[in-house]
Design a protein around this motif. Structure first.
Motif, PDB file in Angstrom:
ATOM      1  N   ASP A 126       0.818  -1.218   0.000  1.00 22.12           N
ATOM      2  CA  ASP A 126       0.000   0.000   0.000  1.00 22.12           C
ATOM      3  C   ASP A 126       0.849   1.265   0.000  1.00 22.12           C
ATOM      4  O   ASP A 126       0.401   2.325   0.429  1.00 22.12           O
ATOM      5  CB  ASP A 126      -0.942   0.002   1.201  1.00 22.12           C
ATOM      6  N   MET A 127       2.090   1.175  -0.493  1.00 23.38           N
ATOM      7  CA  MET A 127       3.034   2.289  -0.362  1.00 23.38           C
ATOM      8  C   MET A 127       2.540   3.573  -1.016  1.00 23.38           C
ATOM      9  O   MET A 127       2.933   4.662  -0.621  1.00 23.38           O
ATOM     10  CB  MET A 127       4.404   1.920  -0.945  1.00 23.38           C
ATOM     11  N   CYS A 128       1.685   3.476  -2.014  1.00 20.44           N
ATOM     12  CA  CYS A 128       1.238   4.671  -2.726  1.00 20.44           C
ATOM     13  C   CYS A 128      -0.070   5.242  -2.188  1.00 20.44           C
ATOM     14  O   CYS A 128      -0.566   6.242  -2.731  1.00 20.44           O
ATOM     15  CB  CYS A 128       1.100   4.380  -4.216  1.00 20.44           C
ATOM     16  N   ASP A 129      -0.615   4.648  -1.146  1.00 18.94           N
ATOM     17  CA  ASP A 129      -1.880   5.151  -0.606  1.00 18.94           C
ATOM     18  C   ASP A 129      -1.744   6.580  -0.099  1.00 18.94           C
ATOM     19  O   ASP A 129      -2.686   7.380  -0.203  1.00 18.94           O
ATOM     20  CB  ASP A 129      -2.383   4.240   0.519  1.00 18.94           C
ATOM     21  N   GLN A 130      -0.582   6.913   0.473  1.00 19.90           N
ATOM     22  CA  GLN A 130      -0.366   8.246   1.033  1.00 19.90           C
ATOM     23  C   GLN A 130       0.530   9.125   0.162  1.00 19.90           C
ATOM     24  O   GLN A 130       0.529  10.348   0.311  1.00 19.90           O
ATOM     25  CB  GLN A 130       0.268   8.130   2.427  1.00 19.90           C
ATOM     26  N   LEU A 131       1.297   8.515  -0.736  1.00 26.26           N
ATOM     27  CA  LEU A 131       2.267   9.277  -1.523  1.00 26.26           C
ATOM     28  C   LEU A 131       1.603   9.925  -2.742  1.00 26.26           C
ATOM     29  O   LEU A 131       1.994   9.685  -3.894  1.00 26.26           O
ATOM     30  CB  LEU A 131       3.421   8.369  -1.965  1.00 26.26           C
ATOM     31  N   SER A 165      -0.196  -1.366  -5.726  1.00 27.57           N
ATOM     32  CA  SER A 165      -0.826  -0.043  -5.653  1.00 27.57           C
ATOM     33  C   SER A 165       0.009   1.037  -6.329  1.00 27.57           C
ATOM     34  O   SER A 165      -0.283   2.221  -6.175  1.00 27.57           O
ATOM     35  CB  SER A 165      -1.048   0.349  -4.185  1.00 27.57           C
ATOM     36  N   ILE A 166       1.039   0.644  -7.087  1.00 27.65           N
ATOM     37  CA  ILE A 166       1.944   1.630  -7.676  1.00 27.65           C
ATOM     38  C   ILE A 166       1.189   2.632  -8.543  1.00 27.65           C
ATOM     39  O   ILE A 166       1.593   3.794  -8.669  1.00 27.65           O
ATOM     40  CB  ILE A 166       3.043   0.913  -8.505  1.00 27.65           C
ATOM     41  N   ASN A 167       0.068   2.227  -9.111  1.00 22.25           N
ATOM     42  CA  ASN A 167      -0.710   3.131  -9.973  1.00 22.25           C
ATOM     43  C   ASN A 167      -1.357   4.271  -9.192  1.00 22.25           C
ATOM     44  O   ASN A 167      -1.772   5.274  -9.779  1.00 22.25           O
ATOM     45  CB  ASN A 167      -1.798   2.356 -10.715  1.00 22.25           C
ATOM     46  N   LYS A 168      -1.412   4.153  -7.852  1.00 22.50           N
ATOM     47  CA  LYS A 168      -1.994   5.215  -7.037  1.00 22.50           C
ATOM     48  C   LYS A 168      -1.030   6.402  -6.870  1.00 22.50           C
ATOM     49  O   LYS A 168      -1.450   7.468  -6.427  1.00 22.50           O
ATOM     50  CB  LYS A 168      -2.404   4.674  -5.671  1.00 22.50           C
TER      51      LYS A 168
END
Length: 304
Positions: free
Chosen positions: A212-217, A237-240
């Motif tokens: 979920d690394m991109c949830d906040q970035l 989740s990289i697309n986020k």
């Protein structure tokens, strides 16, 4: 009589304030003198010729002071690209109004003094391309609430990134590439919604990236982690990370399939995935095959 008493009171307060800032400015000069004393090589002679006691420190090369009388304190110190050799003295922590510190492209050596944690107004630190050693102090990261940019690249720092990195709520740019750092990247770094750039390439970081690394970035534009020892899959989740322009994950131990939604990163300009154990293809938002990855031959591509 009453008016005279009020006048005397206000005058006393004003004199006390002026005296306070005068004493503080003297402390700034003491700190700068300590920095100069630690410089063993000054090829151009700028500091020895310009940093003289008979001139105001606000006119010294590389020194900038506040414009208002009450802030005639050193707010910026830029000694970059001067070929200086020396150590950073603990007295640097007394430049209490400092917002910018740029010592990059010199040959400063030794550890980063822990006294730097006293610089609570510091916003930008550029000390890349030196010979600094030691570790990243948790106190250094925990006590600098105003820090926006931290560049310590191309040094010889070791150890890990402390979890206290997550306390830098205003952090936008973290540049630590080309050091000897290792260990896991703390989860707290991926909770930084303000961050735009993360450069950790060419260290010895290991472990997996959180799915979920991109949830906040949400503001992340550049993510460089090539030349490390990361394992596992690329986070699904990289697309986020929709603002990504530059993504470099080559020369690690990533495996599995490339997340198909990576093709939804419509702002992406450069992508580096080579030297891993990845398979798959990258699809555009219209499901057109943009790139195929077979036998890990995918190295770099440019998106226009």
């Amino acid at each position: 009589m009453e008016r005279m008493s009020i006048f005397i009171f206000k005058l006393t307060i004003a004199l006390m304030i002026l005296n306070f800032y005068s004493v503080s400015a003297s402390e700034d000069q003491h700190s700068l003198d300590a920095i100069r004393a630690q410089i063993t090589v000054d090829p151009s002679g700028l500091l020895s010729k310009n940093w003289t006691p008979n001139s105001s420190i606000c006119t010294w090369t590389g020194v900038s002071c506040g414009s208002r009388i009450k802030t005639q304190r050193v707010i910026a110190l830029d000694l970059s690209d001067m070929g200086l050799v020396g150590r950073i003295p603990p007295q640097i922590g007394s430049l209490s109004f400092l917002t910018l510190l740029d010592l990059s492209n010199n040959s400063f050596h030794g550890p980063i003094p822990p006294e730097m944690m006293q610089l609570r107004h510091l916003e930008r630190v550029y000390m890349g391309h030196n010979n600094l050693t030691g570790t990243l102090s948790p106190l250094f990261l925990d006590k600098m609430p105003s820090l926006k940019s931290l560049n310590l690249s191309y040094n010889s720092l070791n150890g890990n990134i402390p979890e206290e990195i997550g306390n830098l709520s205003k952090l936008q740019d973290l540049v630590l590439n080309n050091n000897q750092l290792s260990g896991l990247v703390p989860q707290t770094l991926f909770n930084q919604s303000s961050i735009r750039r993360i450069q950790l390439s060419f260290n010895s970081f290991s472990g997996t990236l959180p799915d979920d690394m991109c949830d906040q970035l949400v503001k992340l534009r550049l993510f460089f982690i090539s030349g490390n020892k990361f394992t596992g899959p690329i986070p699904s989740s990289i697309n986020k990370c929709r603002q990504l322009r530059y993504l470099s994950m080559s020369t690690n131990n990533f495996n599995g399939s490339i997340p198909r939604k990576i093709g939804n990163l419509t702002l992406l300009k450069e992508l580096f995935l080579g030297e891993n154990d990845l398979q798959g293809m990258i699809l555009s938002p219209t499901h057109k095959i943009v790139f195929k990855l077979t036998n890990n031959l995918f190295w770099e591509n440019y998106f226009i």
